[in-house]
Scaffold this motif. Structure first.
Motif, PDB file in Angstrom:
ATOM      1  N   GLN A  52       8.664  65.742  48.404  1.00 23.01           N
ATOM      2  CA  GLN A  52       8.835  66.751  49.448  1.00 23.01           C
ATOM      3  C   GLN A  52       7.500  67.337  49.853  1.00 23.01           C
ATOM      4  O   GLN A  52       6.806  67.953  49.049  1.00 23.01           O
ATOM      5  CB  GLN A  52       9.742  67.875  48.952  1.00 23.01           C
ATOM      6  CG  GLN A  52      11.201  67.630  49.188  1.00 23.01           C
ATOM      7  CD  GLN A  52      12.020  68.894  49.001  1.00 23.01           C
ATOM      8  OE1 GLN A  52      11.527  69.913  48.517  1.00 23.01           O
ATOM      9  NE2 GLN A  52      13.275  68.842  49.373  1.00 23.01           N
ATOM     10  N   LEU A  53       7.149  67.152  51.118  1.00 24.69           N
ATOM     11  CA  LEU A  53       5.913  67.716  51.658  1.00 24.69           C
ATOM     12  C   LEU A  53       6.259  68.485  52.929  1.00 24.69           C
ATOM     13  O   LEU A  53       7.285  68.202  53.566  1.00 24.69           O
ATOM     14  CB  LEU A  53       4.907  66.589  51.940  1.00 24.69           C
ATOM     15  CG  LEU A  53       4.470  65.798  50.693  1.00 24.69           C
ATOM     16  CD1 LEU A  53       3.696  64.542  51.094  1.00 24.69           C
ATOM     17  CD2 LEU A  53       3.631  66.663  49.760  1.00 24.69           C
ATOM     18  N   PRO A  54       5.438  69.441  53.330  1.00 24.44           N
ATOM     19  CA  PRO A  54       5.786  70.307  54.459  1.00 24.44           C
ATOM     20  C   PRO A  54       6.028  69.571  55.772  1.00 24.44           C
ATOM     21  O   PRO A  54       6.834  70.013  56.597  1.00 24.44           O
ATOM     22  CB  PRO A  54       4.562  71.236  54.573  1.00 24.44           C
ATOM     23  CG  PRO A  54       3.964  71.235  53.208  1.00 24.44           C
ATOM     24  CD  PRO A  54       4.181  69.855  52.680  1.00 24.44           C
ATOM     25  N   ASP A  55       5.340  68.455  55.980  1.00 24.63           N
ATOM     26  CA  ASP A  55       5.454  67.754  57.266  1.00 24.63           C
ATOM     27  C   ASP A  55       6.102  66.375  57.137  1.00 24.63           C
ATOM     28  O   ASP A  55       5.916  65.501  57.986  1.00 24.63           O
ATOM     29  CB  ASP A  55       4.074  67.617  57.911  1.00 24.63           C
ATOM     30  CG  ASP A  55       3.070  66.905  57.013  1.00 24.63           C
ATOM     31  OD1 ASP A  55       3.335  66.796  55.802  1.00 24.63           O
ATOM     32  OD2 ASP A  55       2.032  66.463  57.527  1.00 24.63           O
ATOM     33  N   GLY A  56       6.866  66.185  56.079  1.00 31.15           N
ATOM     34  CA  GLY A  56       7.521  64.891  55.896  1.00 31.15           C
ATOM     35  C   GLY A  56       7.784  64.632  54.430  1.00 31.15           C
ATOM     36  O   GLY A  56       7.956  65.571  53.646  1.00 31.15           O
ATOM     37  N   THR A  57       7.801  63.369  54.040  1.00 34.51           N
ATOM     38  CA  THR A  57       8.062  63.021  52.642  1.00 34.51           C
ATOM     39  C   THR A  57       6.943  62.154  52.078  1.00 34.51           C
ATOM     40  O   THR A  57       6.145  61.582  52.832  1.00 34.51           O
ATOM     41  CB  THR A  57       9.382  62.230  52.499  1.00 34.51           C
ATOM     42  OG1 THR A  57       9.201  60.920  53.070  1.00 34.51           O
ATOM     43  CG2 THR A  57      10.530  62.925  53.204  1.00 34.51           C
ATOM     44  N   GLY A  58       6.945  62.064  50.761  1.00 35.33           N
ATOM     45  CA  GLY A  58       5.978  61.183  50.114  1.00 35.33           C
ATOM     46  C   GLY A  58       6.194  59.734  50.520  1.00 35.33           C
ATOM     47  O   GLY A  58       5.256  58.929  50.526  1.00 35.33           O
ATOM     48  N   ILE A  59       7.436  59.388  50.878  1.00 34.07           N
ATOM     49  CA  ILE A  59       7.741  58.038  51.346  1.00 34.07           C
ATOM     50  C   ILE A  59       6.975  57.768  52.644  1.00 34.07           C
ATOM     51  O   ILE A  59       6.380  56.701  52.819  1.00 34.07           O
ATOM     52  CB  ILE A  59       9.262  57.865  51.574  1.00 34.07           C
ATOM     53  CG1 ILE A  59      10.057  58.215  50.308  1.00 34.07           C
ATOM     54  CG2 ILE A  59       9.572  56.457  52.065  1.00 34.07           C
ATOM     55  CD1 ILE A  59       9.752  57.358  49.104  1.00 34.07           C
ATOM     56  N   ASP A  60       6.993  58.755  53.555  1.00 37.13           N
ATOM     57  CA  ASP A  60       6.241  58.629  54.813  1.00 37.13           C
ATOM     58  C   ASP A  60       4.768  58.385  54.529  1.00 37.13           C
ATOM     59  O   ASP A  60       4.130  57.521  55.143  1.00 37.13           O
ATOM     60  CB  ASP A  60       6.373  59.906  55.662  1.00 37.13           C
ATOM     61  CG  ASP A  60       7.812  60.227  56.025  1.00 37.13           C
ATOM     62  OD1 ASP A  60       8.605  59.282  56.195  1.00 37.13           O
ATOM     63  OD2 ASP A  60       8.133  61.421  56.141  1.00 37.13           O
ATOM     64  N   LEU A  61       4.232  59.158  53.600  1.00 33.58           N
ATOM     65  CA  LEU A  61       2.812  59.051  53.256  1.00 33.58           C
ATOM     66  C   LEU A  61       2.481  57.667  52.710  1.00 33.58           C
ATOM     67  O   LEU A  61       1.503  57.032  53.148  1.00 33.58           O
ATOM     68  CB  LEU A  61       2.455  60.120  52.229  1.00 33.58           C
ATOM     69  CG  LEU A  61       1.043  60.033  51.626  1.00 33.58           C
ATOM     70  CD1 LEU A  61      -0.010  60.261  52.695  1.00 33.58           C
ATOM     71  CD2 LEU A  61       0.881  61.033  50.488  1.00 33.58           C
ATOM     72  N   MET A  62       3.278  57.188  51.785  1.00 31.01           N
ATOM     73  CA  MET A  62       3.006  55.878  51.185  1.00 31.01           C
ATOM     74  C   MET A  62       3.012  54.771  52.238  1.00 31.01           C
ATOM     75  O   MET A  62       2.152  53.886  52.247  1.00 31.01           O
ATOM     76  CB  MET A  62       4.026  55.581  50.080  1.00 31.01           C
ATOM     77  CG  MET A  62       3.818  56.404  48.825  1.00 31.01           C
ATOM     78  SD  MET A  62       4.911  55.879  47.466  1.00 31.01           S
ATOM     79  CE  MET A  62       6.467  56.565  47.996  1.00 31.01           C
ATOM     80  N   LYS A  63       3.986  54.825  53.127  1.00 32.96           N
ATOM     81  CA  LYS A  63       4.080  53.789  54.165  1.00 32.96           C
ATOM     82  C   LYS A  63       2.874  53.822  55.091  1.00 32.96           C
ATOM     83  O   LYS A  63       2.329  52.772  55.467  1.00 32.96           O
ATOM     84  CB  LYS A  63       5.370  53.975  54.968  1.00 32.96           C
ATOM     85  CG  LYS A  63       6.632  53.608  54.184  1.00 32.96           C
ATOM     86  CD  LYS A  63       7.883  53.809  55.031  1.00 32.96           C
ATOM     87  CE  LYS A  63       9.126  53.352  54.282  1.00 32.96           C
ATOM     88  NZ  LYS A  63      10.368  53.588  55.056  1.00 32.96           N
ATOM     89  N   LYS A  64       2.434  55.023  55.477  1.00 38.74           N
ATOM     90  CA  LYS A  64       1.296  55.142  56.396  1.00 38.74           C
ATOM     91  C   LYS A  64      -0.004  54.684  55.738  1.00 38.74           C
ATOM     92  O   LYS A  64      -0.819  54.022  56.369  1.00 38.74           O
ATOM     93  CB  LYS A  64       1.170  56.588  56.885  1.00 38.74           C
ATOM     94  CG  LYS A  64       2.281  56.981  57.848  1.00 38.74           C
ATOM     95  CD  LYS A  64       2.156  58.428  58.314  1.00 38.74           C
ATOM     96  CE  LYS A  64       3.288  58.781  59.283  1.00 38.74           C
ATOM     97  NZ  LYS A  64       3.213  60.194  59.727  1.00 38.74           N
ATOM     98  N   VAL A  65      -0.198  55.054  54.485  1.00 34.45           N
ATOM     99  CA  VAL A  65      -1.429  54.658  53.793  1.00 34.45           C
ATOM    100  C   VAL A  65      -1.455  53.142  53.569  1.00 34.45           C
ATOM    101  O   VAL A  65      -2.493  52.494  53.723  1.00 34.45           O
ATOM    102  CB  VAL A  65      -1.564  55.413  52.449  1.00 34.45           C
ATOM    103  CG1 VAL A  65      -2.714  54.837  51.620  1.00 34.45           C
ATOM    104  CG2 VAL A  65      -1.791  56.905  52.694  1.00 34.45           C
ATOM    105  N   ARG A  66      -0.314  52.570  53.246  1.00 28.87           N
ATOM    106  CA  ARG A  66      -0.258  51.131  52.989  1.00 28.87           C
ATOM    107  C   ARG A  66      -0.559  50.299  54.237  1.00 28.87           C
ATOM    108  O   ARG A  66      -0.995  49.159  54.138  1.00 28.87           O
ATOM    109  CB  ARG A  66       1.128  50.749  52.441  1.00 28.87           C
ATOM    110  CG  ARG A  66       1.296  51.081  50.958  1.00 28.87           C
ATOM    111  CD  ARG A  66       2.717  50.801  50.504  1.00 28.87           C
ATOM    112  NE  ARG A  66       3.051  49.383  50.588  1.00 28.87           N
ATOM    113  CZ  ARG A  66       2.784  48.504  49.623  1.00 28.87           C
ATOM    114  NH1 ARG A  66       2.194  48.895  48.512  1.00 28.87           N
ATOM    115  NH2 ARG A  66       3.128  47.236  49.757  1.00 28.87           N
ATOM    116  N   GLU A  67      -0.339  50.883  55.421  1.00 26.60           N
ATOM    117  CA  GLU A  67      -0.648  50.154  56.657  1.00 26.60           C
ATOM    118  C   GLU A  67      -2.125  49.809  56.748  1.00 26.60           C
ATOM    119  O   GLU A  67      -2.496  48.723  57.199  1.00 26.60           O
ATOM    120  CB  GLU A  67      -0.233  50.996  57.874  1.00 26.60           C
ATOM    121  CG  GLU A  67       1.281  51.087  58.071  1.00 26.60           C
ATOM    122  CD  GLU A  67       1.643  52.020  59.207  1.00 26.60           C
ATOM    123  OE1 GLU A  67       0.713  52.524  59.887  1.00 26.60           O
ATOM    124  OE2 GLU A  67       2.849  52.270  59.432  1.00 26.60           O
ATOM    125  N   SER A  68      -2.977  50.745  56.327  1.00 29.66           N
ATOM    126  CA  SER A  68      -4.419  50.510  56.420  1.00 29.66           C
ATOM    127  C   SER A  68      -5.056  50.151  55.079  1.00 29.66           C
ATOM    128  O   SER A  68      -6.124  49.554  55.032  1.00 29.66           O
ATOM    129  CB  SER A  68      -5.118  51.757  56.990  1.00 29.66           C
ATOM    130  OG  SER A  68      -4.846  52.896  56.181  1.00 29.66           O
TER     131      SER A  68
END
Length: 209
Positions: A52-68
């Motif tokens: 749980q993060l203020p602007d989304g989820t840790g799942i969102d973060l992992m997916k975005k970081v893995r793209e680059s």
């Protein structure tokens, strides 16, 4: 890199990691956006990510970081023992799933294992957990479910009887029955179970704690 919106939690995890030989915290972040930005700057080997993060989820973060940075390995560190979250973490490429109740030594052990290339989270883990996580309220009657909810609201037996317009003895009978069906022993365990269910949703709206 540690991503958690609670500073006290971040500092606690950072202290545990920094004390471990060969480990160093390269960055901290409190949001998905900040996590993506900092990951791009420091290129971490491992990310410890809250769900749980203020602007989304840790799942969102992992997916975005893995793209680059597909080489970055992620460990979910959360207070939510949730099968859907576990499955989502697996889909997002997480290598491990840890609850915040673990000891510090366990965190560093998992970080070492993941850094060495091991994956501690797989489809079998999710399937096995789901098979063993049946709904304990499945066999409750409608009346017992209403009593269950009211216990969760903190009402006494007398207050539940008044709310449902039934005798207090009937309330006690319902409680005896639902305890047996749920495999619990005390009324307080029921209240704790209801409270845990109410706060177990990890996909909270942005801004919720």
């Amino acid at each position: 890199m540690i991503v958690d919106d609670h500073e006290v939690v971040r500092r606690g995890i950072a202290e545990v990691v920094e004390r471990a030989e060969g480990m160093h915290v390269v960055a901290e972040a409190a949001t998905v956006a900040d996590g993506v930005r900092r990951a791009g700057l420091v290129r971490p080997q491992i990310m410890l990510v809250d769900l749980q993060l203020p602007d989304g989820t840790g799942i969102d973060l992992m997916k975005k970081v893995r793209e680059s940075q597909p080489e970055v390995r992620a460990i979910v560190l959360t207070s939510f023992d949730d099968d859907d979250a576990l499955a989502a973490a697996l889909d997002a490429g997480a290598a491990a799933y840890l609850l915040k109740s673990v000891r510090g030594a366990e965190i560093t052990d998992v970080v070492r294992a993941v850094a060495a290339g091991r994956t501690l989270l797989d489809e079998r883990t999710v399937t096995r957990r789901r098979a063993g996580h049946e709904d304990p309220t499945e066999h409750l009657t409608p009346s017992e479910l209403r009593v269950l909810d009211l216990i969760g609201e903190g009402l006494s037996n007398r207050e539940i009887a008044e709310r449902l317009s039934i005798a207090e003895k009937t309330v006690k009978n319902h409680i005896t029955s639902l305890l047996a069906k749920m495999g619990l022993q005390r009324r307080t365990q029921v209240a704790a179970w209801v409270a845990a269910r109410k706060h177990s949703g990890w996909r909270a709206e942005p801004g919720e704690s």
